[in-house]
Design an enzyme around this catalytic site. Structure first.
Site, PDB file in Angstrom:
ATOM      1  N   THR A  78       0.824  -1.208   0.000  1.00  0.00           N
ATOM      2  CA  THR A  78       0.000   0.000   0.000  1.00  0.00           C
ATOM      3  C   THR A  78       0.856   1.255   0.000  1.00  0.00           C
ATOM      4  OG1 THR A  78      -1.809  -1.133   1.073  1.00  0.00           O
ATOM      5  CG2 THR A  78      -1.753   1.229   1.374  1.00  0.00           C
ATOM      6  N   TYR A  95      -7.955   1.008  -3.831  1.00  0.00           N
ATOM      7  CA  TYR A  95      -6.685   1.355  -4.461  1.00  0.00           C
ATOM      8  C   TYR A  95      -6.019   0.070  -4.910  1.00  0.00           C
ATOM      9  CZ  TYR A  95      -4.554  -0.518  -0.303  1.00  0.00           C
ATOM     10  OH  TYR A  95      -4.198  -1.377   0.696  1.00  0.00           O
ATOM     11  N   THR A 112       1.536  -4.193   4.277  1.00  0.00           N
ATOM     12  CA  THR A 112       1.361  -4.468   5.710  1.00  0.00           C
ATOM     13  C   THR A 112       0.845  -5.882   5.998  1.00  0.00           C
ATOM     14  OG1 THR A 112      -0.897  -3.582   5.715  1.00  0.00           O
ATOM     15  CG2 THR A 112       0.890  -2.040   6.248  1.00  0.00           C
ATOM     16  N   ASP A 113       0.174  -6.499   5.013  1.00  0.00           N
ATOM     17  CA  ASP A 113      -0.527  -7.762   5.313  1.00  0.00           C
ATOM     18  C   ASP A 113       0.398  -8.888   5.772  1.00  0.00           C
ATOM     19  OD1 ASP A 113      -2.957  -6.611   4.787  1.00  0.00           O
ATOM     20  OD2 ASP A 113      -3.124  -7.391   2.753  1.00  0.00           O
ATOM     21  N   LYS A 172       0.215  -7.449  13.251  1.00  0.00           N
ATOM     22  CA  LYS A 172      -0.842  -6.583  12.729  1.00  0.00           C
ATOM     23  C   LYS A 172      -2.097  -6.923  13.518  1.00  0.00           C
ATOM     24  CE  LYS A 172      -2.845  -4.802   8.477  1.00  0.00           C
ATOM     25  NZ  LYS A 172      -2.971  -4.910   7.014  1.00  0.00           N
ATOM     26  N   GLU A 215      -3.382 -27.704  28.282  1.00  0.00           N
ATOM     27  CA  GLU A 215      -4.559 -28.574  28.177  1.00  0.00           C
ATOM     28  C   GLU A 215      -4.269 -29.727  27.204  1.00  0.00           C
ATOM     29  OE1 GLU A 215      -8.095 -26.490  26.978  1.00  0.00           O
ATOM     30  OE2 GLU A 215      -9.340 -28.287  27.167  1.00  0.00           O
TER      31      GLU A 215
HETATM   32  N1  ASP Z   1      -2.740  -5.591   0.773  1.00  0.00           N
HETATM   33  C1  ASP Z   1      -1.755  -4.582   1.079  1.00  0.00           C
HETATM   34  C2  ASP Z   1      -0.397  -5.254   1.181  1.00  0.00           C
HETATM   35  O1  ASP Z   1      -0.145  -5.924   2.127  1.00  0.00           O
HETATM   36  C3  ASP Z   1      -2.096  -3.910   2.342  1.00  0.00           C
HETATM   37  C4  ASP Z   1      -1.105  -2.908   2.839  1.00  0.00           C
HETATM   38  O2  ASP Z   1       0.017  -2.783   2.384  1.00  0.00           O
HETATM   39  O3  ASP Z   1      -1.482  -2.173   3.786  1.00  0.00           O
HETATM   40  O4  ASP Z   1       0.379  -5.099   0.284  1.00  0.00           O
END
Ligand code: ASP
Length: 367
Positions: A48, A61, A127-128, A200, A321
Protein backbone atom coordinates in the site's frame (compact mmCIF):
# COMPACT_ATOMS: atom_id res chain seq x y z
CA UNK A 1 40.95 16.43 -21.08
CA UNK A 2 38.12 17.92 -23.20
CA UNK A 3 36.32 15.53 -25.53
CA UNK A 4 34.88 16.95 -28.75
CA UNK A 5 31.99 14.70 -29.69
CA UNK A 6 31.81 16.12 -33.24
CA UNK A 7 35.31 14.93 -34.17
CA UNK A 8 34.87 11.42 -32.77
CA UNK A 9 34.31 8.20 -34.70
CA UNK A 10 30.65 7.13 -34.88
CA UNK A 11 31.07 4.05 -32.62
CA UNK A 12 32.84 6.14 -29.95
CA UNK A 13 30.07 8.72 -30.07
CA UNK A 14 27.43 5.99 -29.63
CA UNK A 15 29.31 4.53 -26.62
CA UNK A 16 29.60 7.95 -24.99
CA UNK A 17 25.89 8.62 -25.55
CA UNK A 18 24.98 5.21 -24.05
CA UNK A 19 27.15 5.89 -20.97
CA UNK A 20 25.56 9.33 -20.59
CA UNK A 21 22.05 7.81 -20.81
CA UNK A 22 22.99 5.22 -18.19
CA UNK A 23 24.30 7.94 -15.87
CA UNK A 24 21.06 9.90 -16.22
CA UNK A 25 19.12 6.74 -15.24
CA UNK A 26 21.25 6.23 -12.12
CA UNK A 27 21.45 9.88 -11.04
CA UNK A 28 18.26 9.96 -8.88
CA UNK A 29 19.84 7.39 -6.58
CA UNK A 30 23.41 8.60 -6.45
CA UNK A 31 23.07 12.38 -6.24
CA UNK A 32 25.86 14.16 -4.40
CA UNK A 33 27.05 11.63 -1.84
CA UNK A 34 27.62 13.36 1.48
CA UNK A 35 30.55 11.62 3.16
CA UNK A 36 29.22 12.50 6.64
CA UNK A 37 25.92 10.69 6.06
CA UNK A 38 25.39 6.91 6.27
CA UNK A 39 24.71 5.00 3.07
CA UNK A 40 21.32 3.29 3.11
CA UNK A 41 19.91 1.03 0.42
CA UNK A 42 16.11 1.03 0.04
CA UNK A 43 14.72 -2.26 -1.31
CA UNK A 44 11.16 -1.84 -2.55
CA UNK A 45 8.69 -4.73 -2.72
CA UNK A 46 5.33 -2.96 -3.30
CA UNK A 47 2.38 -2.79 -0.90
CA UNK A 48 0.00 0.00 0.00
CA UNK A 49 2.93 2.35 0.61
CA UNK A 50 3.41 2.12 -3.15
CA UNK A 51 -0.33 1.96 -3.81
CA UNK A 52 -2.50 4.39 -5.68
CA UNK A 53 -6.26 4.83 -6.04
CA UNK A 54 -8.68 6.87 -8.13
CA UNK A 55 -9.92 8.94 -5.20
CA UNK A 56 -8.04 10.50 -2.25
CA UNK A 57 -11.04 9.85 0.00
CA UNK A 58 -12.02 6.37 -1.23
CA UNK A 59 -10.76 3.16 0.36
CA UNK A 60 -10.20 1.41 -2.96
CA UNK A 61 -6.68 1.35 -4.46
CA UNK A 62 -4.17 -0.98 -6.08
CA UNK A 63 -1.02 -1.92 -4.12
CA UNK A 64 2.43 -1.73 -5.76
CA UNK A 65 1.88 1.07 -8.32
CA UNK A 66 4.49 3.66 -7.35
CA UNK A 67 8.13 2.80 -8.01
CA UNK A 68 10.92 3.35 -5.52
CA UNK A 69 12.51 6.47 -7.07
CA UNK A 70 9.17 8.28 -7.09
CA UNK A 71 8.46 7.19 -3.52
CA UNK A 72 11.77 8.54 -2.18
CA UNK A 73 11.47 11.79 -4.12
CA UNK A 74 8.02 12.39 -2.58
CA UNK A 75 9.50 12.62 0.94
CA UNK A 76 10.83 16.09 1.84
CA UNK A 77 14.32 16.25 3.36
CA UNK A 78 14.78 12.47 3.33
CA UNK A 79 18.17 12.84 1.59
CA UNK A 80 19.38 14.93 4.54
CA UNK A 81 19.22 11.78 6.69
CA UNK A 82 21.29 9.45 4.50
CA UNK A 83 22.73 8.83 1.06
CA UNK A 84 19.98 6.73 -0.49
CA UNK A 85 20.16 4.12 -3.21
CA UNK A 86 16.99 2.38 -4.40
CA UNK A 87 16.35 -1.07 -5.82
CA UNK A 88 13.00 -2.48 -6.92
CA UNK A 89 13.14 -6.08 -5.64
CA UNK A 90 9.45 -6.82 -6.30
CA UNK A 91 6.24 -4.83 -6.76
CA UNK A 92 3.37 -6.78 -5.25
CA UNK A 93 0.63 -6.47 -2.68
CA UNK A 94 2.11 -8.41 0.24
CA UNK A 95 -0.76 -10.92 0.12
CA UNK A 96 1.26 -12.18 -2.87
CA UNK A 97 4.61 -12.20 -1.03
CA UNK A 98 6.25 -15.61 -1.26
CA UNK A 99 9.23 -17.70 -0.19
CA UNK A 100 11.03 -17.03 -3.48
CA UNK A 101 11.06 -13.26 -2.86
CA UNK A 102 12.06 -13.85 0.80
CA UNK A 103 15.09 -15.82 -0.37
CA UNK A 104 16.03 -13.14 -2.94
CA UNK A 105 15.66 -10.41 -0.29
CA UNK A 106 17.67 -12.20 2.40
CA UNK A 107 20.53 -13.02 0.02
CA UNK A 108 20.59 -9.52 -1.48
CA UNK A 109 20.60 -7.92 2.00
CA UNK A 110 23.48 -10.16 3.09
CA UNK A 111 25.40 -9.25 -0.06
CA UNK A 112 24.80 -5.51 0.47
CA UNK A 113 25.53 -5.45 4.19
CA UNK A 114 28.83 -7.27 3.67
CA UNK A 115 30.07 -4.13 1.87
CA UNK A 116 31.91 -1.48 3.90
CA UNK A 117 30.08 1.30 2.09
CA UNK A 118 26.55 0.10 2.99
CA UNK A 119 25.44 1.06 6.49
CA UNK A 120 21.85 -0.13 6.57
CA UNK A 121 18.80 -1.36 4.68
CA UNK A 122 15.22 -0.12 4.47
CA UNK A 123 12.61 -2.40 2.92
CA UNK A 124 9.28 -1.00 1.75
CA UNK A 125 6.54 -3.64 2.00
CA UNK A 126 2.81 -4.23 2.22
CA UNK A 127 1.36 -4.47 5.71
CA UNK A 128 -0.53 -7.76 5.31
CA UNK A 129 2.48 -10.07 5.56
CA UNK A 130 5.05 -7.55 6.77
CA UNK A 131 5.54 -9.32 10.11
CA UNK A 132 6.32 -12.59 8.32
CA UNK A 133 8.95 -11.04 6.03
CA UNK A 134 10.44 -9.20 9.03
CA UNK A 135 10.64 -12.43 11.05
CA UNK A 136 12.06 -14.43 8.13
CA UNK A 137 14.80 -11.82 7.61
CA UNK A 138 15.41 -11.65 11.36
CA UNK A 139 16.43 -15.32 11.19
CA UNK A 140 18.38 -15.22 7.93
CA UNK A 141 20.22 -11.86 7.72
CA UNK A 142 23.83 -12.28 8.86
CA UNK A 143 24.75 -8.78 9.94
CA UNK A 144 24.24 -6.50 12.93
CA UNK A 145 23.76 -3.45 10.68
CA UNK A 146 20.22 -1.98 10.78
CA UNK A 147 17.49 -3.60 8.68
CA UNK A 148 14.22 -1.66 8.83
CA UNK A 149 10.85 -2.48 7.29
CA UNK A 150 8.41 0.29 6.45
CA UNK A 151 4.89 0.21 5.09
CA UNK A 152 1.69 2.22 5.10
CA UNK A 153 -1.95 1.68 5.93
CA UNK A 154 -3.06 4.37 3.47
CA UNK A 155 -2.07 4.43 -0.18
CA UNK A 156 0.25 7.08 -1.61
CA UNK A 157 -2.74 8.87 -3.23
CA UNK A 158 -4.98 8.81 -0.12
CA UNK A 159 -5.82 11.80 2.05
CA UNK A 160 -3.33 11.84 4.97
CA UNK A 161 -1.19 9.11 3.42
CA UNK A 162 1.05 7.71 6.18
CA UNK A 163 3.71 6.24 3.87
CA UNK A 164 5.96 9.31 3.43
CA UNK A 165 6.44 9.88 7.18
CA UNK A 166 6.86 6.15 7.82
CA UNK A 167 9.56 6.06 5.12
CA UNK A 168 11.24 9.18 6.57
CA UNK A 169 11.24 7.63 10.05
CA UNK A 170 12.37 4.27 8.68
CA UNK A 171 15.40 5.87 7.02
CA UNK A 172 16.15 7.77 10.27
CA UNK A 173 16.04 4.48 12.21
CA UNK A 174 18.30 2.75 9.66
CA UNK A 175 20.71 5.70 9.86
CA UNK A 176 20.83 5.66 13.66
CA UNK A 177 23.92 3.96 15.19
CA UNK A 178 21.62 2.81 18.02
CA UNK A 179 19.80 0.49 15.61
CA UNK A 180 22.89 -1.71 15.31
CA UNK A 181 22.36 -5.17 16.81
CA UNK A 182 18.58 -4.79 17.19
CA UNK A 183 17.74 -7.36 14.52
CA UNK A 184 15.13 -6.56 11.89
CA UNK A 185 12.67 -3.89 13.01
CA UNK A 186 9.37 -2.52 11.71
CA UNK A 187 8.86 1.26 11.79
CA UNK A 188 5.27 2.44 11.44
CA UNK A 189 3.08 5.14 12.99
CA UNK A 190 6.05 6.56 14.96
CA UNK A 191 6.94 3.31 16.76
CA UNK A 192 9.80 0.83 16.38
CA UNK A 193 8.72 -2.82 16.78
CA UNK A 194 10.91 -5.93 16.80
CA UNK A 195 10.46 -8.63 14.16
CA UNK A 196 9.92 -11.19 16.93
CA UNK A 197 7.05 -9.33 18.59
CA UNK A 198 5.35 -7.26 15.87
CA UNK A 199 1.75 -8.16 14.97
CA UNK A 200 -0.84 -6.58 12.73
CA UNK A 201 -3.67 -6.25 15.24
CA UNK A 202 -6.21 -4.14 13.33
CA UNK A 203 -7.41 -4.42 9.75
CA UNK A 204 -7.26 -0.81 8.48
CA UNK A 205 -6.36 1.99 10.96
CA UNK A 206 -2.89 3.57 10.99
CA UNK A 207 -2.13 2.18 14.45
CA UNK A 208 -2.62 -1.38 13.15
CA UNK A 209 0.81 -2.64 14.29
CA UNK A 210 1.61 -3.42 17.89
CA UNK A 211 3.80 -5.72 19.97
CA UNK A 212 1.23 -6.81 22.55
CA UNK A 213 3.48 -9.15 24.56
CA UNK A 214 6.76 -7.22 24.74
CA UNK A 215 5.83 -3.65 23.80
CA UNK A 216 7.54 -1.31 21.37
CA UNK A 217 11.35 -1.14 21.21
CA UNK A 218 11.29 2.61 20.82
CA UNK A 219 9.93 5.59 18.95
CA UNK A 220 10.73 7.50 15.77
CA UNK A 221 9.24 10.99 15.77
CA UNK A 222 9.90 13.08 12.65
CA UNK A 223 13.30 11.38 12.44
CA UNK A 224 14.13 11.55 16.19
CA UNK A 225 14.99 7.99 17.18
CA UNK A 226 14.83 6.70 20.75
CA UNK A 227 15.11 3.11 21.99
CA UNK A 228 13.71 1.88 25.33
CA UNK A 229 14.24 -1.90 25.03
CA UNK A 230 16.18 -4.63 23.26
CA UNK A 231 14.37 -7.21 21.12
CA UNK A 232 13.28 -10.58 22.43
CA UNK A 233 14.54 -13.84 20.87
CA UNK A 234 17.67 -14.79 18.93
CA UNK A 235 18.18 -12.94 15.66
CA UNK A 236 20.52 -12.19 12.72
CA UNK A 237 24.12 -12.84 13.83
CA UNK A 238 22.87 -15.17 16.62
CA UNK A 239 20.71 -17.25 14.25
CA UNK A 240 21.79 -20.75 13.20
CA UNK A 241 19.85 -20.50 9.92
CA UNK A 242 21.36 -19.54 6.59
CA UNK A 243 19.72 -19.32 3.17
CA UNK A 244 22.88 -18.78 1.15
CA UNK A 245 22.41 -20.65 -2.13
CA UNK A 246 18.96 -21.92 -1.02
CA UNK A 247 16.39 -21.84 -3.84
CA UNK A 248 13.29 -23.12 -2.04
CA UNK A 249 12.06 -24.15 1.40
CA UNK A 250 10.03 -27.20 2.45
CA UNK A 251 6.28 -26.60 2.26
CA UNK A 252 4.57 -26.05 5.60
CA UNK A 253 0.78 -25.55 5.75
CA UNK A 254 -1.48 -24.06 8.43
CA UNK A 255 -4.79 -25.54 9.62
CA UNK A 256 -7.17 -22.95 11.08
CA UNK A 257 -8.96 -24.27 14.18
CA UNK A 258 -12.69 -23.70 14.66
CA UNK A 259 -15.74 -25.65 15.87
CA UNK A 260 -16.08 -28.86 13.89
CA UNK A 261 -12.96 -28.27 11.76
CA UNK A 262 -12.61 -31.01 9.12
CA UNK A 263 -10.40 -33.73 10.52
CA UNK A 264 -9.03 -34.91 7.17
CA UNK A 265 -7.18 -31.61 6.44
CA UNK A 266 -3.83 -32.64 7.89
CA UNK A 267 -3.47 -35.80 5.84
CA UNK A 268 -4.78 -34.01 2.72
CA UNK A 269 -2.12 -31.31 3.13
CA UNK A 270 0.63 -33.89 3.51
CA UNK A 271 -0.65 -35.73 0.44
CA UNK A 272 -0.46 -32.42 -1.44
CA UNK A 273 3.22 -32.00 -0.48
CA UNK A 274 3.36 -30.41 2.97
CA UNK A 275 6.45 -31.46 4.93
CA UNK A 276 5.24 -29.89 8.16
CA UNK A 277 1.98 -28.61 9.66
CA UNK A 278 1.12 -25.74 11.96
CA UNK A 279 -2.21 -25.69 13.77
CA UNK A 280 -3.68 -22.20 14.32
CA UNK A 281 -5.62 -23.68 17.17
CA UNK A 282 -8.38 -22.38 19.39
CA UNK A 283 -7.42 -21.03 22.83
CA UNK A 284 -4.14 -22.48 24.11
CA UNK A 285 -3.29 -24.11 20.76
CA UNK A 286 -6.12 -26.60 21.05
CA UNK A 287 -8.08 -28.35 18.28
CA UNK A 288 -10.77 -31.02 18.02
CA UNK A 289 -9.94 -34.60 18.98
CA UNK A 290 -10.16 -35.86 15.38
CA UNK A 291 -7.39 -33.44 14.29
CA UNK A 292 -5.24 -34.36 17.32
CA UNK A 293 -5.64 -38.02 16.36
CA UNK A 294 -4.50 -37.12 12.83
CA UNK A 295 -1.50 -35.33 14.41
CA UNK A 296 -0.66 -38.52 16.31
CA UNK A 297 -0.74 -40.55 13.09
CA UNK A 298 1.35 -38.14 10.99
CA UNK A 299 3.93 -37.36 13.68
CA UNK A 300 4.45 -41.10 14.20
CA UNK A 301 5.40 -41.24 10.51
CA UNK A 302 7.85 -38.30 10.85
CA UNK A 303 5.90 -35.13 9.95
CA UNK A 304 6.30 -32.38 12.55
CA UNK A 305 3.13 -30.67 13.84
CA UNK A 306 3.30 -27.37 15.75
CA UNK A 307 0.43 -26.13 17.91
CA UNK A 308 0.01 -22.33 17.74
CA UNK A 309 -3.12 -20.28 18.42
CA UNK A 310 -5.61 -18.21 16.44
CA UNK A 311 -5.81 -15.93 19.53
CA UNK A 312 -3.55 -12.92 18.83
CA UNK A 313 -2.08 -12.45 22.32
CA UNK A 314 -0.45 -14.89 24.72
CA UNK A 315 1.66 -18.02 24.84
CA UNK A 316 0.80 -21.56 23.79
CA UNK A 317 1.88 -23.67 26.74
CA UNK A 318 3.92 -26.84 26.38
CA UNK A 319 1.80 -29.62 27.94
CA UNK A 320 -1.05 -27.27 28.81
CA UNK A 321 -4.56 -28.57 28.18
CA UNK A 322 -3.04 -30.47 25.25
CA UNK A 323 -0.30 -32.89 26.35
CA UNK A 324 2.21 -32.69 23.50
CA UNK A 325 3.92 -36.03 24.18
CA UNK A 326 0.54 -37.78 23.78
CA UNK A 327 -0.09 -36.39 20.28
CA UNK A 328 3.51 -35.97 19.02
CA UNK A 329 3.09 -32.19 18.72
CA UNK A 330 5.20 -29.23 19.88
CA UNK A 331 4.01 -25.84 21.15
CA UNK A 332 4.71 -22.52 19.38
CA UNK A 333 5.34 -20.74 22.69
CA UNK A 334 5.01 -17.00 21.80
CA UNK A 335 5.02 -17.38 18.04
CA UNK A 336 1.90 -16.81 15.98
CA UNK A 337 0.98 -19.58 13.50
CA UNK A 338 2.55 -17.64 10.60
CA UNK A 339 5.83 -17.08 12.48
CA UNK A 340 5.95 -20.68 13.81
CA UNK A 341 5.57 -21.76 10.17
CA UNK A 342 8.75 -19.84 9.28
CA UNK A 343 10.74 -21.53 12.07
CA UNK A 344 9.46 -24.93 10.93
CA UNK A 345 10.34 -24.26 7.26
CA UNK A 346 13.87 -23.12 8.13
CA UNK A 347 14.34 -25.96 10.62
CA UNK A 348 13.22 -28.58 8.07
CA UNK A 349 15.54 -27.02 5.48
CA UNK A 350 18.50 -27.21 7.89
CA UNK A 351 17.85 -30.39 9.89
CA UNK A 352 15.31 -32.38 7.79
CA UNK A 353 12.32 -34.19 9.27
CA UNK A 354 14.60 -36.43 11.36
CA UNK A 355 15.01 -33.44 13.70
CA UNK A 356 13.78 -34.39 17.17
CA UNK A 357 10.64 -32.90 18.73
CA UNK A 358 12.88 -31.55 21.50
CA UNK A 359 15.09 -29.71 18.99
CA UNK A 360 12.08 -28.15 17.26
CA UNK A 361 10.60 -27.14 20.62
CA UNK A 362 13.88 -25.47 21.58
CA UNK A 363 13.95 -23.52 18.28
CA UNK A 364 10.38 -22.29 18.75
CA UNK A 365 11.25 -21.03 22.23
CA UNK A 366 14.61 -19.47 21.26
CA UNK A 367 13.56 -17.45 18.22
N1 ASP B 1 -2.74 -5.59 0.77
C1 ASP B 1 -1.75 -4.58 1.08
C2 ASP B 1 -0.40 -5.25 1.18
O1 ASP B 1 -0.14 -5.92 2.13
C3 ASP B 1 -2.10 -3.91 2.34
C4 ASP B 1 -1.11 -2.91 2.84
O2 ASP B 1 0.02 -2.78 2.38
O3 ASP B 1 -1.48 -2.17 3.79
O4 ASP B 1 0.38 -5.10 0.28
Amino acid sequence: MILNINTMRKENRISILLIAMLLVAIVPFSTAQDKKLPNIVVLATGGTIAGSGASATGSSYTAGKVRIGEMIDAVPNIRKLANLTGEQTANVGSQDMNVKVWLILANRINELLAKDDVDGIVITHGTDTQEETAFFLNLTVKSDKPVVMVSAMRSASALSADGPLNLYNGVAVAASPESKGKGVVVVINDVILSAHSVKKMLTTPVHAFQAPEHGQLGTANFGQVEYFHNPHGLHTTQSEFSVEGVKELPRVDIIYGCADVSTDLMELMIKAGAKGIVIAGVGDGNINTGTLEAAKRVTAKGTHVVRASRIPIGQVLIHGEVVDTKWGTVASDELSPQKARIVLMLALQKYGNKMSREKLQELLINY
